[in-house]
Design a protein around this motif. Structure first.
Motif, PDB file in Angstrom:
ATOM      1  N   SER A   1      -6.646  -0.567   2.832  1.00 55.38           N
ATOM      2  CA  SER A   1      -6.661  -0.511   4.298  1.00 55.38           C
ATOM      3  C   SER A   1      -7.960  -1.071   4.868  1.00 55.38           C
ATOM      4  O   SER A   1      -7.996  -1.546   5.996  1.00 55.38           O
ATOM      5  CB  SER A   1      -6.459   0.923   4.779  1.00 55.38           C
ATOM      6  OG  SER A   1      -7.637   1.673   4.569  1.00 55.38           O
TER       7      SER A   1
ATOM      8  N   ALA B   1       0.829  -1.219   0.000  1.00 55.19           N
ATOM      9  CA  ALA B   1       0.000   0.000   0.000  1.00 55.19           C
ATOM     10  C   ALA B   1       0.857   1.259   0.000  1.00 55.19           C
ATOM     11  O   ALA B   1       0.560   2.242  -0.662  1.00 55.19           O
ATOM     12  CB  ALA B   1      -0.928  -0.002   1.201  1.00 55.19           C
ATOM     13  N   ARG B   2       1.968   1.186   0.762  1.00 55.78           N
ATOM     14  CA  ARG B   2       2.786   2.403   0.851  1.00 55.78           C
ATOM     15  C   ARG B   2       3.478   2.733  -0.452  1.00 55.78           C
ATOM     16  O   ARG B   2       4.033   3.822  -0.620  1.00 55.78           O
ATOM     17  CB  ARG B   2       3.796   2.277   1.989  1.00 55.78           C
ATOM     18  CG  ARG B   2       4.670   1.087   1.855  1.00 55.78           C
ATOM     19  CD  ARG B   2       5.299   0.679   3.208  1.00 55.78           C
ATOM     20  NE  ARG B   2       5.784  -0.678   3.154  1.00 55.78           N
ATOM     21  CZ  ARG B   2       6.888  -1.028   2.498  1.00 55.78           C
ATOM     22  NH1 ARG B   2       7.616  -0.135   1.868  1.00 55.78           N
ATOM     23  NH2 ARG B   2       7.257  -2.300   2.458  1.00 55.78           N
TER      24      ARG B   2
ATOM     25  N   ARG C   1      -5.574   3.284  -1.767  1.00 56.25           N
ATOM     26  CA  ARG C   1      -5.049   3.077  -0.412  1.00 56.25           C
ATOM     27  C   ARG C   1      -6.179   2.742   0.547  1.00 56.25           C
ATOM     28  O   ARG C   1      -6.056   1.876   1.415  1.00 56.25           O
ATOM     29  CB  ARG C   1      -4.297   4.323   0.066  1.00 56.25           C
ATOM     30  CG  ARG C   1      -2.894   4.449  -0.503  1.00 56.25           C
ATOM     31  CD  ARG C   1      -2.077   5.442   0.325  1.00 56.25           C
ATOM     32  NE  ARG C   1      -2.588   6.790   0.234  1.00 56.25           N
ATOM     33  CZ  ARG C   1      -2.212   7.683  -0.685  1.00 56.25           C
ATOM     34  NH1 ARG C   1      -1.302   7.368  -1.586  1.00 56.25           N
ATOM     35  NH2 ARG C   1      -2.734   8.898  -0.695  1.00 56.25           N
TER      36      ARG C   1
END
Lengths: 493, 433, 402
Positions: free
Chosen positions: B162, B144-145, B158
């Protein structure tokens, strides 16, 4: 009808005269928007037609006028910056709170920048020892009470739009509400303001103390409908809530008799916290919607609320009951619990919505009369209703004389609207005729602007205009409101 | 309010309906007070009144929707808090649903958005596909980062990652069984809408519902052919897929109604319940109108069914304090406000409600995926309000809310899981031992 | 000032007042504006050639008890109005003080005077000030024109509220000729709790607790020296209830329970209660001596103890606190130093002050009101220029050169 920008406009445009826009301002529109975008964050300036459209009107949706731009500042400094800029460039300004005004108080001008307070919604300080709260002007009326009710306090003035209306707007209109017979209106519940002049100077008026020395600027600014400057912060008095409250209902066979009962209650030294009157059309509309058990054969009904401990409530309600009994009521019902109180109020609280369900649209008028004149005024209103062919239901704050006739009409029918407006104007002129005034709490706005001549002489209007000019010589602040346009050189093209 | 549709425009029944709704609005502005987006953004355009005005303008002009209209209507949560507040009875839900359809059909969104919406519309209503995509998301989560940027698409991706749970609950065969007989004397017969996303994310909700109802003597059928209620696609403005999903349900339930009969159609995801209760309206101009009206009249939230069949606990209260989260679809959409709290109290729990109970948690169907900024702000606000209650757990009646509020300090369960536990069922696994 | 007193015009009609102003305008002669001149020693002395008095413009013009409204001409003695109200069991809400003793005069105040000075007594704390009950006025501007503002109804937001502007303007923006006031029923009964407190801090805390209670307190005062004529030993906090008899009994009982932690409680009912509040209203416990200066400070109540301490440190100040501590009466040496101390104490507490009574030499030389921020002062000048372009109405009454 389609406009050049691709947006639609209704069959008939604004029904009220507005000062001609300044051509040099219209011509510089893009440059002005660019300048505003330099002064404020990007998302605080609105310039596209589609996004400006919902700002063209307020609670008086019959009148519409697109503004030049809308700004949504977040701080007093941002408000001051916009005002300073507008002053420097001769640009008119229209302040806006929640846009719930029923008198068109937030109606824009084609060449004006709207300054909206909606983002200034923080509670800054609450002080129970000294009984005040400091809040930003965009905090809703009920928001103040919500912030302090957990500790047993409340903010007293309670206009029926209190859920949505903002304290800044309340200050500008000197709003009232059902509680005001006992607790006063906005002007009686303020301690201080942060006030911004048209030149962009920020001034603290009052503070946390009662009674400022010098001229009563707080009193003059309250109810000034955006004519004198903008308010960004308000210091209000907060009060400890009473131990409890309970309501009763009294129905009578005539308006006269109901009025006599009200006189007798006040004459006996009882000041209830609410004293609401409804006429027969209103009772019927409410009952159809809320099924609260209102008597349909009554010509007039009173809802009376008292405060105190349970024993005090009993004592007061019984006093009132005895007084009402002298007037041969059709029914008398004392609530014995909070639930029963709510049930009594249910119909009355839904009155406007109830009328909205039996009529496509309605105009809510707001005049004040000496309470003794009620039977005469209602009789004349019912004659007018027959003359104009429009239904009307009347809600009356019996304790303080504030009358709200709800004139039923159809907004999609131009003729119907014109008649409704004429009917409303006739009612307000009647209010002045019997010793009352044009507006008790909604303000003059645009709606009653042209009726001001019915209440004031031309020299009295000139005096008020001159006081306004002392604050705003260029007539940039909300110039289309309150004062008739005729003869005002500051507004000529 | 004044409207200006042409006679031609009003011949279309949907436009006529929109006109009727617009006429009831008197522009008083009370709705702005309880709108979550107006609260956060302070712009008339992000309030129900402003949206009504934008929609009016859009529909009257007959022109295709523009980016501005799409933006502000997209920001609407459809929480319906405005409908609870409105003194004039404006049916905002029907108006905004119609507007969404108009936007979907006339406005061309930027392609990343189009792609994302297409994927959501295709995947979420299909449990098999949904399960697969969640597995993929779980794997992609550590990456995700790597999704950089503050642009909308990046934010949405994102957010999706999450929100995807780290682990998936195992499949639940119980949800697929067509008939669950009543225990003891049969007192009633109901169909249970097992749902779509709910079946994958949290099968224990359906399991608890089935256990509890059958224990209470109610026969529970899970009709073949039943599936997604259509809410997801309906709220995206995708009219035809929504109607198709709804039609499949109508047929499945119609068969049962004609067959052995149904006392109720039970829904335990309140977001679906609101839509199914609206089938009567959605199909008013369709051949299935009568059946749809019948189905809507039979539809009940699980708490309504439990009340109807006189739910009683059978074991002692565990001394827990429940923070009751009132889902928007339940309190505003279906006007079910006190009933779940009464049932929880009857079951022996201490029940508390947070301040601002009428403000949405930000889940709102796919909203938390498509409007992550606002959704996260609302989530934080709701969890903050809940944290002040000193409660042991959170209970809600909707899978969307449950997913949105998970991952913070308190465990989140469905109301029916707690009621099942107190009436003979197992303790929910989400609660600490 | 004495020159002005030789030439007094006292018209008995409103038109007469207007003529007098027009005459003064024509001859460019400033006017000292007053009712019966009871408060000449208040604020600053006026430099004027002639006095315009409304003493002959009297009479109640409208009284509707059930509408809670009374109108009277400006020269009507307050005592006459109070008597008329008492007959119908009603009262003036703001409880204006009787300052004859304080100002050493024989005659009582007029309606125009108490409104022009915005004088309110103990009930102001919950009932509102004089300015909150002025529903309508008739006045003559500095150009000799009669104008009205407001009306005779309780709810009125039509146009700019010039009633508020002229109330407390001390005759500098117009000569009031008629005032309409909101009134209230006089409570059936009255009672007072007297709390013997340890000091000012405890006293203010007690008053705050009383005012923060749901029992509708209508007076909350703190007498640091007590008041011997009433048998009250100081410091003593007084809390008043005015209501139906059953309510007074109940509420005094509740307050007693709530406040007994602050000190020994005694109860005054009926006549002694009324006497106590008349004394507080008229600042009698202050014991101001004729040669002393008297100030009024308005602050947030919780600041009152600090202000009081600062004053006592600066000079032998005697104090009387009302409005829950929000109003501090101060008596002390009539010197520039004392005045400086008062100004400083008020300012540092975020409040405001008035040099209420002082020898002319002092009040002529010192600011009797706080300075206004520049923006407000300039607006003030422009407003004054609208209502009194030639500056003939009570020049210098509130501020030098204004």
């Amino acid at each position: 009808m389609m406009l050049a920008d691709g947006t639609a406009q209704g069959h008939f445009g604004p029904m009220i005269r507005l000062p001609p826009p300044k051509p040099e301002i219209l011509a510089r529109r893009d440059a002005i928007l660019a300048d505003l975008r330099r002064l404020l964050p990007e998302d605080a300036v609105i310039g596209e037609a589609i996004r400006l459209r919902p700002y063209e009107t307020d609670g008086l949706s019959a009148y519409r006028q697109m503004p030049l731009a809308v700004t949504l500042p977040r701080t007093t400094e941002e408000v001051a910056a916009v005002l300073r800029y507008c002053h420097a460039h001769g640009i008119r300004v229209v302040p806006r709170g929640a846009g719930t005004s029923l008198s068109g108080g937030a109606l824009p001008l084609e060449d004006a920048v709207v300054i909206g307070l909606m983002r200034m919604n923080r509670i800054l300080e609450v002080n129970y020892a000294d009984r005040y709260a400091v809040v930003e002007a965009g905090v809703t009326n009920i928001g103040i009470t919500k912030a302090v009710e957990g500790d047993g306090f409340f903010y007293a003035p309670d206009p029926s739009s209190q859920l949505a209306c903002m304290i800044g707007g309340n200050v500008m209109m000197n709003s009232g509400g059902a509680h005001c017979l006992k607790y006063g209106v906005t002007a009686n519940n303020l301690l201080g303001l942060t006030f911004v002049t048209i030149e962009g100077e920020v001034v603290r008026i009052g503070g946390q103390h009662l009674d400022a020395a010098g001229y009563d600027w707080l009193g003059l600014i309250t109810g000034s409908e955006g004519q004198l400057g903008m308010v960004t912060e308000v210091t209000v008095r907060i009060l400890r809530s009473p131990e409890g409250a309970r309501a009763m209902l009294a129905a009578f066979s005539s308006v006269e008799v109901a009025g006599q009962a009200v006189d007798a209650i006040i004459g006996a030294g009882v000041i209830p916290v609410a004293l609401e009157f409804m006429d027969k059309p209103c009772i019927h509309a409410c009952e159809a919607f809320a099924h609260a058990g209102y008597p349909l054969d009554a010509e007039a009904m009173l809802i009376i609320e008292v405060e105190g401990s349970v024993a005090e409530q009993d004592m007061l309600l019984n006093r009132i009951k005895k007084i009402c009994a002298r007037f041969d009521p059709i029914s008398l019902k004392l609530a014995e619990s909070a639930e029963q109180s709510l049930a009594i109020w249910k119909g009355r609280k839904g009155a406007f919505g109830a009328v909205g369900r039996i009529s496509p649209d309605y105009l809510c008028m707001d005049g004040t009369i000496p309470t003794g004149e009620l039977p005469h005024v209602l009789k004349r209103i019912s004659e007018m209703s027959a003359h104009y062919g429009l239904g009307v239901a009347n809600v009356f704050h019996a304790g303080d004389g504030n009358l709200h006739p709800l004139i039923m009409f159809d907004a999609n029918d131009a003729e119907s609207f014109r008649k409704a407006e004429a009917f409303g104007a006739d009612i307000l002129k009647l209010c002045v005729e019997v010793g009352g005034c044009l507006t008790g709490e909604h303000g003059v706005g645009v709606e009653k602007r042209d009726l001001m001549v019915a209440q004031f002489t031309s020299s009295e209007l000139a005096l008020q205009r001159a006081v306004k000019s002392a604050f705003d010589p260029g007539w940039l602040l909300n110039p289309a409101k309150v004062f008739p346009l005729e003869g005002n050189e500051a507004l000529a093209a | 309010m004044q409207t200006s549709f042409t006679a031609e425009q009003l011949r279309d029944p949907d436009t006529a309906e929109a006109n009727k709704i617009l006429r009831t609005c008197v522009h008083c502005g009370m709705c702005t007070a309880t709108c979550p987006t107006f609260l956060l953004l302070g712009d008339e355009l992000d309030s129900p009144r402003g949206r009504i005005y934008l929609i009016k303008d859009m529909l009257e002009s007959g022109r295709p929707a523009s980016e501005q209209e799409a933006r502000h209507v997209d920001r609407c949560l459809s929480c319906l808090s405005c409908m609870t507040t409105c003194p004039s009875g404006v049916h905002y839900m029907h108006l905004v649903d119609h507007a969404r359809r108009h936007i979907e059909e006339t406005y061309v969104r930027p392609w990343p958005e189009r792609a994302l919406r297409a994927v959501l519309a295709r995947v979420l209503p299909r449990p098999g596909l949904f399960r697969l995509s969640l597995r993929a998301a779980a794997l992609a989560r550590p990456l995700a980062r790597l999704i950089r940027g503050r642009g909308t698409t990046a934010q949405r991706l994102r957010a999706m990652l999450s929100l995807a749970p780290a682990t998936l609950p195992p499949r639940s065969p119980m949800q697929e069984v067509a008939l669950h007989p009543a225990e003891g004397t049969r007192r009633g017969r109901v169909a249970l809408l097992t749902g779509c996303a709910q079946k994958v994310l949290d099968p224990t909700i359906n399991e608890a519902t089935i256990r509890l109802l059958t224990r209470m003597g109610i026969e529970v059928v899970v009709p073949r052919g039943q599936g997604c209620c259509g809410a997801l696609t309906h709220h995206m403005g995708r009219h035809d897929p929504a109607m198709a999903a709804a039609r499949a349900n109508l047929q499945a339930w119609g068969a049962e109604i004609e067959g052995q009969g149904l006392d109720a159609i039970v829904i335990n995801a309140s977001g679906c319940g609101t839509t199914v209760k609206d089938y009567g309206f959605m199909f008013r101009e369709e051949p299935e109108a009568a059946l749809a009206a019948k189905v809507s009249s039979l539809t009940m939230d699980v708490t309504e069914v439990l009340e109807r069949f006189d739910y009683r606990p059978s074991r002692e209260a565990p001394g827990l304090t429940v923070a009751y989260h009132s889902a928007c679809s339940l309190q505003h959409g279906q006007k079910i406000t006190t009933l779940p709290k009464e049932l929880l109290a009857r079951a022996g729990f201490a029940v508390k409600e947070p301040t601002e109970p009428h403000i949405c948690c930000g889940s709102a169907g796919t909203y938390n995926l498509l409007q992550p900024g606002i959704a996260q702000a609302l989530r934080a606000r709701k969890l903050d309000n809940i944290s002040r209650l000193d409660a042991d757990l959170i209970a809600a009646g909707n899978i969307g809310c449950m997913t949105q509020l998970s991952g913070d300090a308190l465990p989140v369960v469905h109301t029916v899981e707690l009621l099942d536990w107190m009436a003979g069922g197992p303790k929910p696994a989400k609660l600490p031992a | 000032m004495s020159a002005a007193l030789d030439k007094v015009t006292a018209p008995d009609t409103e038109e007469g007042v207007a003529e007098a102003v027009r005459a003064a305008l024509a001859s460019r002669e400033p006017l000292a504006v007053e009712g019966r001149g009871t408060k000449r020693a208040m604020l600053r002395p006026v430099q004027a050639a002639r006095t315009l008095s409304t003493r002959a413009l009297f009479g109640i013009t409208l009284y509707r008890p059930t509408e809670l409204v009374i109108s009277a001409r400006a020269g009507t003695p307050v005592a006459e109005i109070e008597a008329a109200l008492a007959e119908k069991n009603q009262k003036l809400i703001a409880e204006p003080p009787d300052l004859r003793a304080l100002f050493g005069v024989e005659e009582g105040a007029t309606l125009g005077g108490v409104v022009g000075a915005n004088l309110s007594g103990p009930r102001r704390i919950t009932g509102g000030a004089m300015r909150d009950h002025v529903l309508g006025i008739r006045a003559v501007s500095g150009e000799g024109e009669v104008f009205r503002s407001g009306g005779r109804v309780l709810k009125n937001v039509t146009g700019l509220d010039l009633c508020k502007l002229l109330t407390g303007a001390h005759g500098t923006l117009g000569v009031l000729t008629e005032v309409t006031l909101k009134v209230q029923p006089a409570g059936e009964a009255t009672g007072t709790l007297a709390l013997r407190v340890a000091g000012l801090e405890e006293g203010i805390a007690a008053l705050s607790a009383a005012l923060g209670s749901p029992f509708g307190v209508s007076g909350a005062a703190l007498l640091p020296e007590g008041h011997a004529p009433l048998g009250l030993d100081g410091p003593v906090a007084l809390v008043r209830i005015e209501d139906f008899a059953e309510s007074v009994t109940y509420r005094l009982g509740q307050l007693r329970a709530a406040l007994s932690r602050f000190g020994e409680v005694s109860v005054l009912e009926g006549a002694p209660s009324r006497a106590a509040w008349r004394a507080v209203r008229d600042a009698v416990p202050l014991g101001a001596q004729p040669e002393e200066a008297v100030w009024r400070i308005s602050v947030a109540p919780s600041r009152a103890p600090a202000v009081s301490a600062a004053l006592r440190e600066a000079f032998p100040a005697r104090l009387l606190l009302d409005w829950g501590g929000g109003l501090i009466w101060v008596a002390g040496p009539a010197t520039a130093d004392s005045h400086a101390a008062v100004m400083k104490a008020a300012a540092s507490a975020g409040g405001t002050f008035t040099l209420f009574r002082a020898p002319e030499a002092l009040s002529a030389a010192l600011p009797v009101l706080p300075e206004e921020p520049a923006a407000l002062a300039s607006i003030g000048q422009r407003v004054k220029a609208v209502l009194d372009p030639a500056g003939i109405l009570n020049p210098g009454r509130m501020r030098a050169g204004a």
